[in-house]
Structure formats: C-alpha cells, structure tokens
Design a protein around this motif. Structure first.
Motif, PDB file in Angstrom:
ATOM      1  N   TYR A 235       0.841  -1.199   0.000  1.00 25.44           N
ATOM      2  CA  TYR A 235       0.000   0.000   0.000  1.00 25.44           C
ATOM      3  C   TYR A 235       0.874   1.246   0.000  1.00 25.44           C
ATOM      4  O   TYR A 235       2.058   1.201   0.360  1.00 25.44           O
ATOM      5  N   TRP A 236       0.276   2.342  -0.403  1.00 24.15           N
ATOM      6  CA  TRP A 236       0.947   3.643  -0.348  1.00 24.15           C
ATOM      7  C   TRP A 236       0.227   4.493   0.692  1.00 24.15           C
ATOM      8  O   TRP A 236      -0.929   4.856   0.513  1.00 24.15           O
ATOM      9  N   TRP A 238      -0.535   7.695   1.849  1.00 23.25           N
ATOM     10  CA  TRP A 238      -0.443   9.035   1.265  1.00 23.25           C
ATOM     11  C   TRP A 238      -0.819  10.154   2.235  1.00 23.25           C
ATOM     12  O   TRP A 238      -0.957  11.312   1.813  1.00 23.25           O
ATOM     13  N   CYS A 244       3.758  12.931  -5.530  1.00 27.69           N
ATOM     14  CA  CYS A 244       3.585  11.495  -5.781  1.00 27.69           C
ATOM     15  C   CYS A 244       4.853  10.754  -5.386  1.00 27.69           C
ATOM     16  O   CYS A 244       5.789  10.603  -6.176  1.00 27.69           O
ATOM     17  N   LEU A 312      -4.131  17.070  -1.146  1.00 31.98           N
ATOM     18  CA  LEU A 312      -4.184  15.651  -0.820  1.00 31.98           C
ATOM     19  C   LEU A 312      -4.644  15.473   0.631  1.00 31.98           C
ATOM     20  O   LEU A 312      -4.542  16.403   1.436  1.00 31.98           O
ATOM     21  N   HIS A 363     -10.299   9.483  -0.777  1.00 35.55           N
ATOM     22  CA  HIS A 363     -10.048   8.554  -1.882  1.00 35.55           C
ATOM     23  C   HIS A 363     -10.117   9.244  -3.246  1.00 35.55           C
ATOM     24  O   HIS A 363      -9.228   9.092  -4.090  1.00 35.55           O
ATOM     25  N   LEU A 366      -7.114  11.526  -4.628  1.00 36.80           N
ATOM     26  CA  LEU A 366      -5.922  10.895  -5.202  1.00 36.80           C
ATOM     27  C   LEU A 366      -6.119  10.635  -6.687  1.00 36.80           C
ATOM     28  O   LEU A 366      -5.195  10.788  -7.495  1.00 36.80           O
ATOM     29  N   HIS A 367      -7.341  10.227  -7.058  1.00 36.05           N
ATOM     30  CA  HIS A 367      -7.634  10.009  -8.474  1.00 36.05           C
ATOM     31  C   HIS A 367      -7.506  11.317  -9.250  1.00 36.05           C
ATOM     32  O   HIS A 367      -6.941  11.358 -10.344  1.00 36.05           O
ATOM     33  N   ILE A 385      -0.783   2.370  -9.848  1.00 30.87           N
ATOM     34  CA  ILE A 385      -0.888   3.079  -8.578  1.00 30.87           C
ATOM     35  C   ILE A 385      -2.259   2.843  -7.959  1.00 30.87           C
ATOM     36  O   ILE A 385      -2.429   2.914  -6.735  1.00 30.87           O
ATOM     37  N   HIS A 389      -3.075   2.556  -3.979  1.00 31.38           N
ATOM     38  CA  HIS A 389      -4.018   3.520  -3.419  1.00 31.38           C
ATOM     39  C   HIS A 389      -5.177   2.813  -2.731  1.00 31.38           C
ATOM     40  O   HIS A 389      -5.515   3.106  -1.570  1.00 31.38           O
ATOM     41  N   HIS A 390      -5.788   1.851  -3.418  1.00 27.64           N
ATOM     42  CA  HIS A 390      -6.961   1.198  -2.841  1.00 27.64           C
ATOM     43  C   HIS A 390      -6.593   0.255  -1.692  1.00 27.64           C
ATOM     44  O   HIS A 390      -7.429  -0.004  -0.820  1.00 27.64           O
TER      45      HIS A 390
END
Length: 536
Positions: A235-236, A238, A244, A312, A363, A366-367, A385, A389-390
């Motif tokens: 996972y990232w 964020w 990024c 973000l 969520h 980020l998109h 990514i 992200h998810h």
C-alpha cells in the motif's frame, strides 16, 4: 483531464463481471448454468469430492433505492441471473467458480491451513522486494488469463446466448475491465442512450466491500501466476504527502522528460497500453469496451484542476473520517452526511462530515491528483498506482471496523442504490460474493496491514523483516563468498605447509649428516689405491 475527471466522479457507473472460460459456450449461456467440472475428480463443482454442488442462484428481492428507475434493461440487474441462474455453491473453506480453490486466508489441498499475510508500505520494501513487485505487475500485464475472459457485448446482442461475445484478456487487464464494467453507464439501447446515474461498485455502501474483494482476487491471481503464495498487495500511505512519492522509476514510473503526461522511458510502465478508458465514446456509440489498446498510460500528478481537489488528504482528515460512528446515512449515496463510507470515498467533507462536497476529498482526491488514466473512474485501474491507493483505502476501512466493531445489521439491508444492499451479489464476480459478507475484519480474511500490527509485531515485520529480506537476497553471494574464502584459506594453508616442509628438508639433511659424522669413524683417503681408517 479535468473534463474526464468530472465525468468520472460526478456521474455514476455500473458494475463489473468476470466470466470463467468453461461458462462462455453457447450451451452454458443458453442453459444459464455455470457449474464447471473440477479437474480433481471431473465432477461439476467437485461434488464427488465434497467440495461443492451446482445450485440455483437465489438473489435478494429487497428494495433498492430510487437512483435507478429501470428494470430489466441492464445485464447487471439481479446479478448474475441475466447470464446464469445456476452456479457452484462451495462447501467449507472451498471457493472458486468450480470450487477448486480455497477461501481467502486458507490454503492446502483441503483448504484447512490458515495462511495469514501482511500488506506492507511500498516505501518500506527492500530493493529486491520492489523489483519483484514490479516484475509481477509486468508479468500480469503480458500474460493472457487462462481462467477468465471479458464480455464484449450484452446478453441481448448475443441473441440470448446464441452468439457468445467474449475476448481474451491479460491477467492485469482483466481487473482493468472489471473496474470499467462495474462503473460503466447502463446501456438503454442504441447510440447515445445511456443512464449514467447508477454504479454497482461506487457512490454507495458497497464501495468498500467491493474493492476489498477486488484486491483479494487480484492478490490470488498474482499468487497463482507467479507461484508466490506469500505475495501480499503493498500500500501507499499518502497521508500528508505533498507529491507522488511512488512516481519514481524504481517504483511506479517517473515523469517523462519529453512529455510530462507520459511515463519515464526508464520505467517498464512506459510501454503499457490502456484499455476501457474511453467511456464517453462508448456511451455515444452505445457499446461496451472491447479490450482494444487505446494508447499509452497517462499520468501528470499535481497538474490537475484545483477546483476539483485543492489538496491531498492529511493525517487529520483520516482521523476525522475514522471517528465517524455511522457506516452510511440518509440516501446512502453521495449526499450522505456524517457517513464514514461517503467521507472516505471522497464526497463528504473530512472537516465537517457533510456530503455533496464542492471539492473531492480522501479517496477521490488521489484520483484527481494523478491527472491521467487514473482520473477516469472506468479506466482508473489501468494505472498500477490504483492498487497501492486502494490497498491503503482498504486499511482505513479496516481501522474503522476495528474501532467501531459494527454489527452486520449496520450494513444496509435494503433501500441502498442498486447493487449495494447487504444481500446483493457483487457485480460481476463469479464465484458469487455478497456485499455484507465483507463487512468484517481483514483478519477473518487472512490478511493484516503492517502499520496496524501491535508494536512488537510491527518491529519484527517492518524492521527485522527488511534486514532478513536483504540477507536472504544476498545469501547466495554470502554463501559463495564463505565457500570461496574457505577454499582459498585451505589452499593457502596447504601451500604454506608444503613450502615449510620444502625449506626444512635441506636443514634436516645437514643435521642428520652432522650427527652421523660424530657417531662414525672419520673416512679419509691416503692414496689413490688404498684406504686407511684413523680413530681419533
């Protein structure tokens, strides 16, 4: 990209389907039966081995919300009955379209062995682990799925199953297509005749369970493809990120110096082609995505329209979201106030908790931020990514579940938007999964997140684990060096010993001669023809 993003987030999308190869024949489609033979005993659903049986599909008849005013026009309604009314129902810990696999979190021939895995922060992976992850992604992108195909036409276009319309798809693109299909517009018949205010996997309670199953299935496919049963999705994290952090050539690809919208040539992802990314075009033509390559993967992080999302998510945003006690509220859509689901999905404000936010947050932000392929709902899974992200979004869902420990009754039984009630089978998964079955802790599904572990476990997993991984990676070299060093030392020892012995031989001979002369008569020659002894 701003327009694409707006289309993606402000319009609803439909759900996805995956079709097992044994179930795409004319016979299977016309009989509406998907009960493949299990290879282990050549019986339908492995019935002879007690793995499962072919059963009628019983769908929930509870009411849906008012957002979708149609009936009988979309293949995803009352999933999976348009295509199949009989499928495998697996027993015990068995799972799969033919009951040939194991439930999430289990392994072994009889699926009795638990197999817990830990999903780790991608930024904490060792160099070897990062390389392995990237190679797995690229392998999946370039390997045709042996188990599933993608549907390219509606059941009506197939003449009720008489003309199957399916296409091969790679393991990775299978999941791109699934995400497209779950979020596409409903086709009402003919060009430019669609209903966009419906989504079987987003903008409603099923958002989090659906993506949880998506990631679990993706993990399973990678494990099967690579033979690496220990693989877990990274996972990232964020929170409070200012750029990024994963957009480097060592990870998900940096920015191309030739075109900021493209991926750096130094990354394998620069050669990836996207599919199912032209939703507006499909809607105009009234068709489904057919899997044709549609150009390179696009990404231009940070250069998005700030009117959609100004920043973000922060640490405080996440903490506020997790603190909300109600999973969903009101109409259970994008208007829901003080809803954990709606706030995490990004349509609720993470400061006030109010729905229908002017900006997209959490969520969704980020998109928007990625400003490329990931900024269109239907095509967002083209960008790898998306997986990182998810996975982190799922970890926030897990935090909420552990903190509030909600009873299953808190998940809506009825009146949620179509596809999102507790008992609705997730579109388009085969085998079948109900939304409410994944309103449970990840521990019950065989996985955890590194940052959610107890301190002692976290130290072992993230601190010691990274050192162990590095040692394991260089162990063959260390072993080779040890063996070579031992061999060199042995040969050197032999050489030194041999040389020492060689040097000692003349000395010993002289010493022996000296000793001999002291113990024996002296030999002297007094003439050429006679010898005489003299005794001292």
């Amino acid at each position: 990209w701003s327009r694409a993003l707006l289309f993606f987030f402000l319009l609803p999308g439909p759900s996805k389907q995956q079709f097992p190869r044994p179930c795409i024949t004319t016979e299977a489609l016309r009989s509406k039966q998907c009960c493949p033979l299990w290879a282990g005993d050549s019986s339908a659903c492995g019935a002879l081995s007690g793995r499962g049986s072919c059963e009628d599909v019983v769908v929930s008849e509870l009411r849906n919300g008012p957002q979708y005013p149609f009936s009988g026009v979309d293949d995803r309604e009352r999933w999976p009955l348009v295509f199949y009314n009989r499928t495998c129902r697996c027993a015990g810990n068995f799972m799969g379209f033919d009951c040939g696999g194991c439930r999430f979190g289990y392994t072994g021939e009889q699926c009795l062995q638990q197999r817990p895995r830990v999903r780790r922060n991608v930024l904490h992976l060792s160099e070897a682990e990062r390389h392995k992850f990237i190679s797995y992604l690229n392998l999946a992108k370039n390997t045709v799925s042996l188990d599933y195909v993608m549907v390219t036409g509606t059941y009506r276009e197939m003449d009720n199953g008489s003309r199957p319309m399916f296409s091969n798809v790679s393991v990775y693109d299978l999941f791109v297509w699934l995400h497209y299909y779950v979020s596409r517009a409903a086709l009402l018949g003919g060009p430019n005749n669609v209903w966009e205010d419906a989504d079987f996997g987003h903008w409603a309670p099923g958002f989090l369970p659906w993506h949880r199953v998506f990631l679990l299935l993706w993990e399973q496919h990678i494990q099967k493809l690579t033979g690496d049963e220990e693989f877990a999705v990274p996972y990232w994290d964020w929170r409070d990120a200012r750029d990024c952090q994963v957009c480097t050539d060592e990870l998900m690809g940096g920015r191309s110096p030739l075109d900021p919208k493209l991926i750096s040539p130094g990354s394998v992802f620069s050669s990836w082609k996207v599919i199912c990314s032209l939703a507006p075009e499909y809607n105009i033509r009234g068709v489904l995505c057919d899997g044709t390559a549609e150009g390179p993967l696009l990404r231009n992080p940070g250069n998005h329209d700030r009117g959609f999302s100004s920043r973000l998510p922060t640490w405080a945003d996440v903490e506020f979201t997790v603190s909300l006690p109600d999973y969903d509220t009101g109409a259970m859509d994008r208007t829901a106030n003080m809803s954990f689901r709606n706030t995490l999905e990004g349509f609720g404000d993470p400061v006030t908790g109010l729905g229908s936010s002017r900006e997209l947050h959490m969520h969704a932000s980020l998109h928007v931020f990625m400003n490329g392929s990931m900024s269109s709902v239907q095509g967002s899974a083209n960008d790898p990514i998306f997986i990182l992200h998810h996975a982190f979004v799922d970890s926030i869902y897990e935090r909420w579940l552990r903190r509030h420990q909600p009873p299953r009754t808190q998940f809506p039984q009825e009146n949620a938007p179509i596809g999102h009630n507790d008992g609705y089978f997730m579109v388009p998964f085969l085998p079948l999964h109900r939304n409410g079955d994944y309103f449970i802790s990840s521990k019950e599904l065989g996985y955890d997140y590194a940052y959610l572990l107890e301190p002692g476990q976290y130290f072992i997993q993230e601190v010691l684990g990274s050192y162990v991984e590095q040692v394991r990676h260089i162990w063959p070299w260390l072993l080779g060096a040890i063996i070579l060093g031992a061999l060199v030392a042995f040969l050197a020892g032999v050489a030194v010993t041999t040389l020492a012995r060689a040097c000692r031989k003349p000395h010993l001979k002289r010493r022996e001669a000296s000793q001999s002369m002291e113990k024996q008569p002296l030999l002297s020659r007094t003439g050429d023809s006679a010898m005489s002894y003299h005794i001292p």
